[in-house]
Design a protein around this motif. Structure first.
Motif, PDB file in Angstrom:
ATOM      1  N   LEU A 147       0.656  -1.207   0.139  1.00  0.00           N
ATOM      2  CA  LEU A 147      -0.003  -0.088   0.008  1.00  0.00           C
ATOM      3  C   LEU A 147       0.939   1.313  -0.238  1.00  0.00           C
ATOM      4  O   LEU A 147       0.479   2.334  -0.587  1.00  0.00           O
ATOM      5  CB  LEU A 147      -0.804  -0.116   1.218  1.00  0.00           C
ATOM      6  N   ASN A 148       2.024   1.261   0.601  1.00  0.00           N
ATOM      7  CA  ASN A 148       3.031   2.463   0.584  1.00  0.00           C
ATOM      8  C   ASN A 148       3.440   2.568  -0.844  1.00  0.00           C
ATOM      9  O   ASN A 148       3.625   3.769  -1.138  1.00  0.00           O
ATOM     10  CB  ASN A 148       3.979   2.182   1.507  1.00  0.00           C
ATOM     11  N   GLY A 149       3.771   1.483  -1.537  1.00  0.00           N
ATOM     12  CA  GLY A 149       4.307   1.548  -2.949  1.00  0.00           C
ATOM     13  C   GLY A 149       3.122   2.083  -3.921  1.00  0.00           C
ATOM     14  O   GLY A 149       3.464   2.964  -4.642  1.00  0.00           O
ATOM     15  N   LEU A 150       1.802   1.868  -3.660  1.00  0.00           N
ATOM     16  CA  LEU A 150       0.766   2.422  -4.370  1.00  0.00           C
ATOM     17  C   LEU A 150       0.684   3.725  -4.199  1.00  0.00           C
ATOM     18  O   LEU A 150       0.570   4.708  -5.299  1.00  0.00           O
ATOM     19  CB  LEU A 150      -0.442   1.856  -3.718  1.00  0.00           C
ATOM     20  N   LYS A 151       1.049   4.260  -2.878  1.00  0.00           N
ATOM     21  CA  LYS A 151       0.824   5.919  -2.834  1.00  0.00           C
ATOM     22  C   LYS A 151       1.998   6.336  -3.661  1.00  0.00           C
ATOM     23  O   LYS A 151       1.978   7.708  -4.107  1.00  0.00           O
ATOM     24  CB  LYS A 151       1.158   5.945  -1.341  1.00  0.00           C
ATOM     25  N   LYS A 158       3.783   2.766  -7.451  1.00  0.00           N
ATOM     26  CA  LYS A 158       4.483   1.547  -7.809  1.00  0.00           C
ATOM     27  C   LYS A 158       3.588   0.407  -7.612  1.00  0.00           C
ATOM     28  O   LYS A 158       2.960   0.556  -6.501  1.00  0.00           O
ATOM     29  CB  LYS A 158       5.579   1.680  -7.193  1.00  0.00           C
ATOM     30  N   ILE A 159       3.720  -0.546  -8.454  1.00  0.00           N
ATOM     31  CA  ILE A 159       3.147  -1.940  -8.150  1.00  0.00           C
ATOM     32  C   ILE A 159       4.180  -2.603  -7.636  1.00  0.00           C
ATOM     33  O   ILE A 159       5.316  -3.164  -8.340  1.00  0.00           O
ATOM     34  CB  ILE A 159       2.429  -2.520  -9.293  1.00  0.00           C
ATOM     35  N   LEU A 160       4.310  -3.040  -6.255  1.00  0.00           N
ATOM     36  CA  LEU A 160       5.404  -4.157  -5.950  1.00  0.00           C
ATOM     37  C   LEU A 160       4.813  -5.419  -5.706  1.00  0.00           C
ATOM     38  O   LEU A 160       3.818  -5.739  -5.486  1.00  0.00           O
ATOM     39  CB  LEU A 160       5.838  -3.565  -4.526  1.00  0.00           C
ATOM     40  N   GLY A 161       6.023  -6.213  -6.176  1.00  0.00           N
ATOM     41  CA  GLY A 161       5.619  -7.758  -5.752  1.00  0.00           C
ATOM     42  C   GLY A 161       7.001  -8.067  -5.171  1.00  0.00           C
ATOM     43  O   GLY A 161       7.806  -7.304  -4.695  1.00  0.00           O
ATOM     44  N   ARG A 162       6.896  -9.465  -4.617  1.00  0.00           N
ATOM     45  CA  ARG A 162       7.999  -9.969  -4.049  1.00  0.00           C
ATOM     46  C   ARG A 162       8.544 -11.534  -4.725  1.00  0.00           C
ATOM     47  O   ARG A 162       7.583 -12.157  -4.988  1.00  0.00           O
ATOM     48  CB  ARG A 162       7.603 -10.097  -2.526  1.00  0.00           C
ATOM     49  N   LYS A 163       9.651 -11.660  -4.648  1.00  0.00           N
ATOM     50  CA  LYS A 163      10.352 -12.757  -5.320  1.00  0.00           C
ATOM     51  C   LYS A 163      10.710 -13.710  -4.429  1.00  0.00           C
ATOM     52  O   LYS A 163      11.227 -13.578  -3.459  1.00  0.00           O
ATOM     53  CB  LYS A 163      11.572 -12.355  -6.146  1.00  0.00           C
ATOM     54  N   CYS A 164      10.424 -15.180  -4.867  1.00  0.00           N
ATOM     55  CA  CYS A 164      10.818 -16.410  -4.168  1.00  0.00           C
ATOM     56  C   CYS A 164      12.137 -16.473  -4.254  1.00  0.00           C
ATOM     57  O   CYS A 164      12.790 -16.470  -5.613  1.00  0.00           O
ATOM     58  CB  CYS A 164      10.011 -17.464  -4.712  1.00  0.00           C
ATOM     59  N   GLY A 170      -0.008 -13.785 -10.128  1.00  0.00           N
ATOM     60  CA  GLY A 170      -1.128 -12.850  -9.350  1.00  0.00           C
ATOM     61  C   GLY A 170      -1.836 -11.605 -10.385  1.00  0.00           C
ATOM     62  O   GLY A 170      -1.720 -11.685 -11.516  1.00  0.00           O
ATOM     63  N   GLY A 171      -2.134 -10.472  -9.483  1.00  0.00           N
ATOM     64  CA  GLY A 171      -2.576  -9.434 -10.476  1.00  0.00           C
ATOM     65  C   GLY A 171      -3.629  -8.916  -9.245  1.00  0.00           C
ATOM     66  O   GLY A 171      -3.694  -8.891  -8.031  1.00  0.00           O
ATOM     67  N   LEU A 172      -4.301  -7.495  -9.909  1.00  0.00           N
ATOM     68  CA  LEU A 172      -5.039  -6.792  -9.115  1.00  0.00           C
ATOM     69  C   LEU A 172      -6.181  -6.771  -9.962  1.00  0.00           C
ATOM     70  O   LEU A 172      -6.152  -6.367 -11.164  1.00  0.00           O
ATOM     71  CB  LEU A 172      -4.114  -5.609  -9.024  1.00  0.00           C
ATOM     72  N   LEU A 173      -7.171  -5.993  -9.119  1.00  0.00           N
ATOM     73  CA  LEU A 173      -8.446  -5.827  -9.824  1.00  0.00           C
ATOM     74  C   LEU A 173      -8.405  -4.456 -10.157  1.00  0.00           C
ATOM     75  O   LEU A 173      -7.666  -3.411  -9.742  1.00  0.00           O
ATOM     76  CB  LEU A 173      -9.800  -5.788  -8.986  1.00  0.00           C
ATOM     77  N   GLY A 174      -8.957  -4.092 -11.565  1.00  0.00           N
ATOM     78  CA  GLY A 174      -9.008  -2.818 -12.070  1.00  0.00           C
ATOM     79  C   GLY A 174     -10.142  -2.296 -12.546  1.00  0.00           C
ATOM     80  O   GLY A 174     -10.993  -3.215 -13.202  1.00  0.00           O
ATOM     81  N   SER A 175     -10.371  -0.934 -12.404  1.00  0.00           N
ATOM     82  CA  SER A 175     -11.813  -0.711 -13.493  1.00  0.00           C
ATOM     83  C   SER A 175     -10.893   0.177 -14.893  1.00  0.00           C
ATOM     84  O   SER A 175      -9.923   0.574 -14.890  1.00  0.00           O
ATOM     85  CB  SER A 175     -11.972   0.913 -12.643  1.00  0.00           C
ATOM     86  N   TYR A 229      -3.440   4.866  -9.276  1.00  0.00           N
ATOM     87  CA  TYR A 229      -2.982   3.667  -8.431  1.00  0.00           C
ATOM     88  C   TYR A 229      -3.816   3.586  -7.176  1.00  0.00           C
ATOM     89  O   TYR A 229      -3.907   4.422  -6.088  1.00  0.00           O
ATOM     90  CB  TYR A 229      -1.694   3.765  -7.856  1.00  0.00           C
ATOM     91  N   GLY A 230      -4.795   2.602  -6.928  1.00  0.00           N
ATOM     92  CA  GLY A 230      -5.680   2.552  -5.839  1.00  0.00           C
ATOM     93  C   GLY A 230      -6.160   1.072  -6.057  1.00  0.00           C
ATOM     94  O   GLY A 230      -5.647   0.297  -6.713  1.00  0.00           O
ATOM     95  N   ILE A 231      -7.119   0.779  -5.068  1.00  0.00           N
ATOM     96  CA  ILE A 231      -7.886  -0.605  -5.259  1.00  0.00           C
ATOM     97  C   ILE A 231      -9.306  -0.352  -5.428  1.00  0.00           C
ATOM     98  O   ILE A 231      -9.991   0.161  -4.628  1.00  0.00           O
ATOM     99  CB  ILE A 231      -7.531  -1.406  -3.820  1.00  0.00           C
ATOM    100  N   PRO A 232      -9.870  -0.313  -6.614  1.00  0.00           N
ATOM    101  CA  PRO A 232      -9.281  -1.010  -7.722  1.00  0.00           C
ATOM    102  C   PRO A 232      -7.964  -0.018  -8.517  1.00  0.00           C
ATOM    103  O   PRO A 232      -8.365   1.155  -8.111  1.00  0.00           O
ATOM    104  CB  PRO A 232     -10.270  -1.470  -8.640  1.00  0.00           C
ATOM    105  N   LEU A 233      -7.320  -0.566  -9.369  1.00  0.00           N
ATOM    106  CA  LEU A 233      -6.712   0.199 -10.083  1.00  0.00           C
ATOM    107  C   LEU A 233      -7.409   1.002 -11.231  1.00  0.00           C
ATOM    108  O   LEU A 233      -8.406   0.456 -11.408  1.00  0.00           O
ATOM    109  CB  LEU A 233      -5.587  -0.531 -10.934  1.00  0.00           C
TER     110      LEU A 233
END
Lengths: 142, 372
Positions: free
Chosen positions: A36-40, A43-49, A112-117, A133-137
């Motif tokens: 959520l800090n990234g969204l502000k 940025k769309i952040l992910g995390r890698k295995c 993964g992914g995110l919901l978007g309008s 950048y929000g929920i939804p994008l």
């Protein structure tokens, strides 16, 4: 087995009550806060295995395949429209003033992914530009 | 390994609104019928364990499983609950029998959605609160719609094929005693309806229904004490895909494929085409086709168009109407499909496969392989 049934609606009683579910605090968790800090910051952040390299968007603390703690946060790029629906009615059957397009936005090379309008021409697989950048994008197809 | 049979079934309701009975009374009515069907079995003496499948929120009572035993004859007897679909409960019953823990197991599930005044709000509580619910999407069917669009984007099925599924199942339901949403409608009528959300019209979405269902399972050793016509369960499995919307597979039913692999291995199934009927979750029209693919049936769309799945044809699919005609009784939906399969085989057909889905916002399914 009961053979004697009440068939007259006006003879029936019902008990109305309220089920309290309106207030609850959901802990975002470590990765939720980072996301959520990234969204502000736009940025769309992910995390890698660290083991298999799978990148989770939104970020997750652990890899569901390897069951190890994920490593670095990475910025997800290449958003595209995976699938979508045009919503004409709400849950009560009322027509919306304007149809709403909701899509699942995925990112190249990520899980993964995110919901978007969604605005613009609708075609599964289209690249999109993130307008907000929000929920939804809020996104527009290119 | 001990074989497992269905020796009794009972149901109550299958009405959009059971006005007069509470859900516990509906459970009692269904259980009474099931015990009568199982040769007049006395649940206080003849049953070893009881399983109830339910979710708290639907009843408006937290820890509602505390109320599970007594309406089905299980007061102060070994009882477990499954927070999932009824067919998952049957799988647990099969495990209890094959492991030697029990000889007779009762599986119950029920639904009284007519009691839920804010149905869609309750459904939304099963969405991820941070990444999904906070998006405030105004229609609870949107996840199924995203799934259906993805399914259609694979280029095999069209909107007309979904309409054909609706027409087939709603018409087939006219021959069922428990299908309040059955109707004689053709494909063009479905296609003429306005979209609720693409690609679904109101007719493509099954409606909730009030029902309670009880199934009595018995080991091979004791089955014929209770029934002259046991229906055998040869294999059963259940599985969950990634449980998060963004990670789960859309456009195909991976959960059903995994469950089918398990059930087929257990039953030694070579091909699902060798069965005489398939009873599969169709609470959205596309789900029937998606689930059939996951059950290992190839060229599903072509077969649908050729009439292969219609009642009386090569491989009838939901010949008693499916959930589109009967409505979906929440966690009892899997048992409602199993109930249809049992009736179908008692009417003379040799074998059937049942494939259920846990419904809204879940990626969990179960498969049972059965024969006379």
């Amino acid at each position: 087995m009961s053979w004697d049934k009440i068939s007259k609606e006006t003879s029936l009683l019902s008990w109305k009550d309220v089920m309290e579910v309106e207030s609850y605090v959901y802990t975002l968790g470590v990765d939720g806060e980072v996301f959520l800090n990234g969204l502000k910051e736009g940025k769309i952040l992910g995390r890698k295995c660290t083991k298999c390299g799978r990148i989770y968007v939104p970020p997750r603390m652990y890899c569901e395949d390897c069951f190890v703690e994920n490593g670095e946060y990475v910025e997800a790029k290449g958003p595209y429209l995976d699938t979508f629906t045009i919503i004409y009615e709400d849950d009560e059957g009322r027509r919306l003033e304007k149809p709403l397009v909701i899509g699942l936005i995925r990112f190249r090379g990520c899980s993964g992914g995110l919901l978007g309008s969604v605005q613009g021409e609708l075609k599964a697989g289209s690249e999109v530009e993130i307008m907000e950048y929000g929920i939804p994008l809020r996104v527009k197809t290119k | 390994m001990e074989k497992v049979a269905v020796v009794g079934v009972g149901w109550y309701g299958f009405s959009p609104h059971v006005h007069d009975l509470s859900f516990r009374e509906m459970m009692f009515e269904a259980a009474s019928r099931a015990y009568y069907d199982a040769g007049g079995m006395d649940p206080r003496k003849d049953v070893d364990t009881f399983i109830s499948c339910q979710e708290d929120f639907w009843e408006g009572i937290s820890i509602s499983d505390e109320f599970a035993p007594d309406p089905i004859g299980g007061a102060m007897r070994p009882t477990m609950t499954v927070a999932g679909d009824g067919l998952q409960g049957v799988a647990h019953g099969v495990m209890q029998i094959t492991s030697g823990l029990a000889d007779v197991v009762v599986v119950e599930s029920h639904a009284k959605p007519s009691d839920i005044i804010t149905f869609s709000d309750v459904v939304k509580l099963s969405e991820d609160p941070i990444y999904v619910r906070s998006a405030k999407v105004p229609n609870i069917h949107f996840v199924a719609a995203l799934d259906a669009t993805k399914f259609l984007s694979r280029g095999k099925a069209t909107r007309a094929d979904l309409a054909e599924v609706v027409s087939k199942n709603k018409s087939a339901g006219l021959s069922s005693s428990k299908a309040p949403y059955a109707a004689r409608i053709d494909k063009d009528y479905v296609l003429s309806q306005d979209y609720v959300l693409t690609p679904f019209t109101r007719l493509d979405i099954a409606q909730p229904v009030d029902a309670a269902i009880v199934v009595v399972l018995a080991s091979e050793t004791v089955a014929r004490r209770f029934s002259d016509t046991p229906i055998w369960i040869h294999g059963i499995g259940f599985a969950t895909d990634s449980s998060n919307l963004e990670l789960a597979t859309l456009g195909e039913a991976r959960y059903m494929r995994l469950a089918a692999e398990r059930a087929y291995l257990m039953a030694g199934v070579e091909s699902p085409l060798k069965f005489r009927g398939i009873f599969v979750d169709d609470r959205y029209s596309h789900k029937e086709l998606e689930h059939l693919e996951a059950l290992g049936i190839t060229d599903v769309v072509e077969k649908l168009r050729e009439g292969y799945f219609h009642p009386g044809s090569y491989l009838p699919v939901n010949p008693k109407g499916g959930l589109l005609a009967k409505g979906y009784p929440l966690e009892a939906s899997g048992l409602s499909l199993l109930l249809d399969a049992v009736e179908y085989m008692r009417e003379g057909e040799e074998s059937a496969i049942v494939g259920s889905w846990r419904g809204f916002f879940t990626f969990t399914g179960s498969v049972a392989v059965m024969s006379r």
